[in-house]
Every structure is written in C-alpha cells, then in structure tokens.
Design a protein around this motif. Structure first.
Motif, PDB file in Angstrom:
ATOM      1  N   GLN A 126      37.809  32.308  45.349  1.00  9.89           N
ATOM      2  CA  GLN A 126      37.747  31.125  44.496  1.00  9.89           C
ATOM      3  C   GLN A 126      38.776  31.206  43.376  1.00  9.89           C
ATOM      4  OE1 GLN A 126      33.942  30.466  42.691  1.00  9.89           O
ATOM      5  NE2 GLN A 126      34.578  28.598  41.630  1.00  9.89           N
ATOM      6  N   ARG A 127      38.922  32.406  42.818  1.00  7.67           N
ATOM      7  CA  ARG A 127      39.902  32.589  41.748  1.00  7.67           C
ATOM      8  C   ARG A 127      41.324  32.388  42.270  1.00  7.67           C
ATOM      9  NH1 ARG A 127      38.275  37.000  40.560  1.00  7.67           N
ATOM     10  NH2 ARG A 127      39.870  38.517  41.158  1.00  7.67           N
TER      11      ARG A 127
ATOM     12  N   ALA B 284      44.332  30.178  40.369  1.00  9.14           N
ATOM     13  CA  ALA B 284      45.753  30.511  40.519  1.00  9.14           C
ATOM     14  C   ALA B 284      46.541  29.402  41.213  1.00  9.14           C
ATOM     15  CB  ALA B 284      45.909  31.811  41.293  1.00  9.14           C
ATOM     16  N   SER B 285      45.900  28.251  41.447  1.00 13.72           N
ATOM     17  CA  SER B 285      46.563  27.072  42.029  1.00 13.72           C
ATOM     18  C   SER B 285      47.104  27.325  43.431  1.00 13.72           C
ATOM     19  CB  SER B 285      47.702  26.597  41.117  1.00 13.72           C
ATOM     20  OG  SER B 285      47.219  26.268  39.836  1.00 13.72           O
TER      21      SER B 285
ATOM     22  N   PHE C 125      49.292  36.683  39.804  1.00 12.19           N
ATOM     23  CA  PHE C 125      48.300  37.739  39.625  1.00 12.19           C
ATOM     24  C   PHE C 125      48.859  38.953  38.907  1.00 12.19           C
ATOM     25  CE2 PHE C 125      46.985  35.264  43.295  1.00 12.19           C
ATOM     26  CZ  PHE C 125      45.661  35.002  42.977  1.00 12.19           C
ATOM     27  N   VAL C 126      50.132  38.914  38.584  1.00  8.13           N
ATOM     28  CA  VAL C 126      50.760  40.025  37.865  1.00  8.13           C
ATOM     29  C   VAL C 126      50.864  39.637  36.399  1.00  8.13           C
ATOM     30  CG1 VAL C 126      52.794  41.492  37.685  1.00  8.13           C
ATOM     31  CG2 VAL C 126      52.053  40.653  39.927  1.00  8.13           C
ATOM     32  N   GLY C 127      50.055  40.286  35.564  1.00  7.63           N
ATOM     33  CA  GLY C 127      50.079  40.010  34.141  1.00  7.63           C
ATOM     34  C   GLY C 127      51.050  40.901  33.400  1.00  7.63           C
ATOM     35  N   GLU C 128      51.083  40.757  32.095  1.00  7.90           N
ATOM     36  CA  GLU C 128      52.005  41.569  31.295  1.00  7.90           C
ATOM     37  C   GLU C 128      51.586  43.021  31.273  1.00  7.90           C
ATOM     38  OE1 GLU C 128      53.848  41.653  26.739  1.00  7.90           O
ATOM     39  OE2 GLU C 128      52.532  40.006  27.407  1.00  7.90           O
TER      40      GLU C 128
ATOM     41  N   GLY D 138      42.346  39.721  43.415  1.00  5.72           N
ATOM     42  CA  GLY D 138      42.831  38.344  43.536  1.00  5.72           C
ATOM     43  C   GLY D 138      44.097  38.265  44.354  1.00  5.72           C
ATOM     44  N   MET D 139      44.990  39.218  44.177  1.00  6.23           N
ATOM     45  CA  MET D 139      46.228  39.228  44.960  1.00  6.23           C
ATOM     46  C   MET D 139      45.925  39.495  46.432  1.00  6.23           C
ATOM     47  SD  MET D 139      49.671  41.534  44.438  1.00  6.23           S
ATOM     48  CE  MET D 139      50.049  40.783  42.851  1.00  6.23           C
TER      49      MET D 139
END
Length: 305
Positions: A87-88, A93-94, A262-265, A272-273
């Motif tokens: 779902q996420r 994440a569009s 899905f890759v944050g800072e 999720g990935m």
C-alpha cells in the motif's frame, strides 16, 4: 525327452541366455544410460534454485518489517506478513502513476520498434540494392556502441523539437535507437520465407505495403513475439534516459526512476522498495509466460534461417 525338458528348452534363447536374465541386463543398460541424465537434471535444479532465490527473497522482503530484513538473513518466511508495504509503494510513493507512465511508454515504444524493425529487416532480406552490405555492417558495428554515448545528441534533438519533458519525447527517444538485434532477427526470419508467396501476391496486384502487412507480418508471428518481449524488457527497465527526461517533471517518472523515492537522505525503505520491485516485475513475468512459446520459436527460426 520329458515334458520338463521341453519346457526348459523353450525358455532358453538361442544364445544360451534365458529371457529373465536378458531383461535384467537390458534394464541395467537403461539405468546406466539414464544415470547421466539424472545427474544433469539434478545439477540444473540446483542451478535453477540459485537463480530463482534472489527473486523469491525480494518477494519475501516485501512482506517483512524494516528490521527483520536485516535480522532474518537469508530466511524467506517473515515472522509477520506486512501487506502495508504494498500500500505504501502503490499509494504513498505514487507507483500507481509511475505504473501508468511506464505502460504508456513501453507499449508505444514496442509498437514503433516492431513496425520500424520489421520493415527494415524485410527490405534487407528481400531487396538487393547498392550499399546493402555496408548498411548491414554498420548495423552490426553499432551493437558495440554503449548507449550512454548517444544520450547527449538524443537529448539535444529532443529539446530542439520541444519534446524534452514529455512522454512523447521519451517514447521517440526510446524507439528511435538502433534496435539492431530486432532488425537482424526479422532479417533472418524473412530470408527463410519462400519467395513464391510474394510472387503470388504481386500477380494478384498487391503492392509493397499490402505484401508486408497482409502476407509477411502474419507469417512472422514468432519473431514478432520475440521482439516484443525483448523490447518490452529493455523499455520497462530503462533508467538512464527516463531519468534525464523527468528531471523537471517528477510526475512523468517511470517505475525504474520512481524507485528512488524509497531512498531517503539518511535511510532506505527496504521493504517498500522490495514491494515496488515486486510490483514492477509482475507485468514482465506475465508477458513472458504468455509469449514464451512464440519467443523460443522466433529465436530458433531466425537462427536457423
């Protein structure tokens, strides 16, 4: 001679070996011949298990929590199934939008590549003209040119046409490549089709386009399926060119580019990935399962020709 002697003689073969003994020797010979096949099958099953395991692990990771992805190691069974990861990926994440963009780009690219490469392969296989061998040689030589070397002129031409930040420009850029493998597949396949079919169509008054679309293309169904699968895979997984075309338009991202969401800072959302990767693999698996028969027929027919 007694009846017992007659029965014993009737059970003995001319060579002195009784039927049960001969059957046992034949069975042992069959087992010896089948033994290498069993060993080969077992080896292939082990190789297939190693080949499939990473894909199964991705599906398993898509159902785990973030911490469990690292603590479970190579384990495949999650302690608790987390469907929220999908779902996420789909909503937050569009990926629903990215999936639609990817489908539009991929389908249109496949259509353009099939028509263009089929025509090129047909002309190279059936017509003799000055410079034909040079054209084929140049096509083969371009197989060794990395795709990254052509990105600058492709972007420059697309920008001058005003199509840089659009799905149309992305489709033209992806479909306008050499696609040499597809041209060679069609060329080899058309070369093996009898010329009498074209001659009969010409006698009936058919022109070039009629012969191509109504005679040759229906016969090239297997190789078309092969080109569809190969082009679909390449376009669906394309990353570099869609990335360039969506720098200023995040809403036009494809699945491969959208995976960066899905890759944050400071962290990466691995479940999720993995869920997003599983969603992006489903259409490819379904397409291959549907067209696998024609895919192998197309490869075999082109190589044989």
């Amino acid at each position: 001679m007694t009846a017992l002697d007659v029965r014993s003689e009737s059970r003995t073969e001319p060579g002195g070996e009784s039927p049960p003994k001969r059957r046992r020797s034949i069975d042992r010979a069959k087992l010896r011949r089948k033994a290498p096949m069993w060993a080969l099958t077992a080896g292939l099953l082990v190789f297939a298990a190693f080949w499939v395991y990473p894909f199964v692990w991705v599906v398993s990771a898509s159902l785990k929590e973030q911490l469990e992805v690292f603590t479970a190691g190579l384990g495949l069974v999650p302690d608790k199934v987390i469907w929220e990861n999908y779902q996420r990926a789909w909503v937050d994440a569009s990926f629903s939008k990215y999936m639609l963009n990817t489908l539009i780009v991929t389908v249109m690219t496949v259509v353009l590549v099939v028509i263009r490469c089929a025509m090129a392969g047909y002309v190279l296989a059936r017509y003799q003209f000055i410079g034909r061998k040079v054209v084929v040689g140049v096509l083969v030589a371009t197989l060794f040119v990395p795709a990254g070397y052509t990105i600058i002129p492709v972007v420059e031409v697309t920008q001058r046409l005003g199509l840089l930040n659009s799905l149309t420009g992305m489709i033209i850029a992806l479909a306008g490549g050499g696609h040499v493998a597809a041209v060679l597949l069609y060329m080899g396949y058309f070369r093996g089709i009898p010329r009498e079919l074209e001659e009969a169509a010409v006698i009936d008054g058919a022109g070039f386009l009629t012969i191509f679309f109504r005679v040759m293309m229906p016969l090239a169904g297997p190789v078309t399926a092969t080109v569809v699968v190969l082009t679909f895979l390449a376009t669906w997984n394309a990353f570099f060119l869609p990335l360039v075309f969506t720098f200023s338009r995040p809403d036009l991202r494809t699945l491969s580019v959208g995976m960066q969401a899905f890759v944050g800072e400071n962290s990466v959302d691995w479940p999720g990935m993995a869920a997003a990767a599983t969603l992006s693999l489903l259409p490819i698996v379904i397409l291959f399962l549907v067209l696998q028969k024609y895919f192998f027929e197309g490869i075999a027919g082109a190589v044989k020709s």
